[in-house]
Design an enzyme around this catalytic site. Sequence first.
Site, PDB file in Angstrom:
ATOM      1  N   CYS B  79       0.848  -1.202   0.000  1.00 26.01           N
ATOM      2  CA  CYS B  79       0.000   0.000   0.000  1.00 26.01           C
ATOM      3  C   CYS B  79       0.884   1.254   0.000  1.00 26.01           C
ATOM      4  O   CYS B  79       1.659   1.460  -0.928  1.00 26.01           O
ATOM      5  CB  CYS B  79      -0.982  -0.024   1.167  1.00 26.01           C
ATOM      6  SG  CYS B  79      -2.320   1.167   0.957  1.00 26.01           S
ATOM      7  N   HIS B 183      -3.798  -4.969  -0.175  1.00 32.58           N
ATOM      8  CA  HIS B 183      -3.338  -5.522   1.096  1.00 32.58           C
ATOM      9  C   HIS B 183      -3.410  -7.051   1.060  1.00 32.58           C
ATOM     10  O   HIS B 183      -4.464  -7.616   1.351  1.00 32.58           O
ATOM     11  CB  HIS B 183      -4.205  -4.995   2.244  1.00 32.58           C
ATOM     12  CG  HIS B 183      -3.980  -3.553   2.534  1.00 32.58           C
ATOM     13  ND1 HIS B 183      -3.051  -3.123   3.448  1.00 32.58           N
ATOM     14  CD2 HIS B 183      -4.532  -2.435   2.000  1.00 32.58           C
ATOM     15  CE1 HIS B 183      -3.054  -1.802   3.485  1.00 32.58           C
ATOM     16  NE2 HIS B 183      -3.938  -1.352   2.608  1.00 32.58           N
ATOM     17  N   GLU B 185      -2.311  -8.987   3.202  1.00 31.22           N
ATOM     18  CA  GLU B 185      -2.584  -9.451   4.570  1.00 31.22           C
ATOM     19  C   GLU B 185      -4.059  -9.331   4.932  1.00 31.22           C
ATOM     20  O   GLU B 185      -4.498  -9.836   5.952  1.00 31.22           O
ATOM     21  CB  GLU B 185      -1.704  -8.683   5.565  1.00 31.22           C
ATOM     22  CG  GLU B 185      -2.154  -7.274   5.938  1.00 31.22           C
ATOM     23  CD  GLU B 185      -1.824  -6.213   4.887  1.00 31.22           C
ATOM     24  OE1 GLU B 185      -1.418  -6.581   3.762  1.00 31.22           O
ATOM     25  OE2 GLU B 185      -1.985  -5.020   5.188  1.00 31.22           O
TER      26      GLU B 185
END
Lengths: 253, 205
Positions: B79, B183, B185
């Site tokens: 990001c 993202h 994650e």
Amino acid sequence: MLKKRVIPVLLLQHERMVKGVQFANYRDTGNPSTAVRIYSAQDADELVFLDIQASSDSRRSLIEIVRQAAIECYMPLAAGGGLQSIDEVRELLLAGADKVVVTTAAVTHPKLIAEIAEKFGNQCVVAGIDYRQSEAGPRVWIRCGQEETKLDPIAHAQNLVTQGAGEIFINCIDRDGTMQGYDLGMAERMAAAVSVPVIVCGGAGNFSHLADALRGTSASAVACASLFHFGDNNPIRARSYLRNAGIPMRVLK
Amino acid sequence: MIAIVNYGVGNLASVKNALDRLDVEVEIISSPDDLSKFQRVILPGVGSFRLAMQTLHSLGWAQALRAYAATGRPLLGICLGMQLLFDSGEEHGQTDGLGLIKGKVVRLTPAAPNKVPHVGWNNLVTQRDHPLFQGLKPNVDFYFVHSFHCVPANADDILGICDFGGEFVAAVASRNIAGMQFHPEKSQPSGGKILQNFVNWEPQC
């Protein structure tokens, strides 16, 4: 292309998950940690946690629930309820929240949204707007639906976007928990009036209500609680229903 | 060992949690001096480009990250972390970035009815094979949340693009440096695959 989102909302009170009707008569709907695990297994698009008790004790448990959720699932998490200071926001973000929801303080602490946007970016701030109809038109309510303000929801939203809100989360108190469908008129007016994504909440009772809001308005996302709490519905079924209805939904793998 | 760079911004816990799930050794580090001990480094981040660069400079990270990158070991920016890898950004005024990937970072200006910030799930259109994308199905959705996007100077660095009222670059790699605008994650389950690929990545410099 960007997909439409379906967002389960978890209302928290006394470390339990609850749901009411028109912001009153809350009843227990289970253990929030269990719900998080289930929503994670069902690959919900995102989760929103709202602490409706909004006390210093309940904030501790909100932070703990977010911390646990961030360990157990990797999906976007938003959290709020009674947030008044940048330190409280930071604490939630450190616990694993990606975004915070600011509702009452957006009225009572007018600088908070700008401060969060400056420190953490505007994508981090979801401005919550609870509203209900009055004779003069729709009005913003604060303190979990306990206090009426003179603010018009749309003018209020535009002001909050100027301050730095990255998303607007509107919740129609009149429809909350009724499962009669969203306030589509407000959803459309709001989405047309602000330059950031709008999440519509309050009133979803079946999947066609979700489709109505996502197809009939320019809202970016729908949020719901009762729909998933009461009945045999879940985000997987919602996604496939909406995909069949021609609404762009996410592809998982 | 993987290091996650802690420079005071961003949701570090989520990146660490996602790597913990893959059962790899990972540490959040707060001192640039420790960087040289690690085989892989992740630069996360949310917030503004200008503020983040100021912090990276004042804490000594900028120099340490450039020195680390020069060793040829893998570096992944996520990001804002991806954006900081570039030469410059325009958020809150023109600011120099780390200069590890050629190009700049500019504001998203999507065609209507798309709204900025770009928040939600959008599909990554991969542009070429890369070890980081191994085993990934084409057109899978990832979670994005950003208002600015990277414009690489070198088309060869583009790994993936995304359509959001016009195309923007969503993933890049140049030698041992990679960046993801989304993202991983937060994007189960495909994001986990990318992180696992990063753990296994042996860049050819």
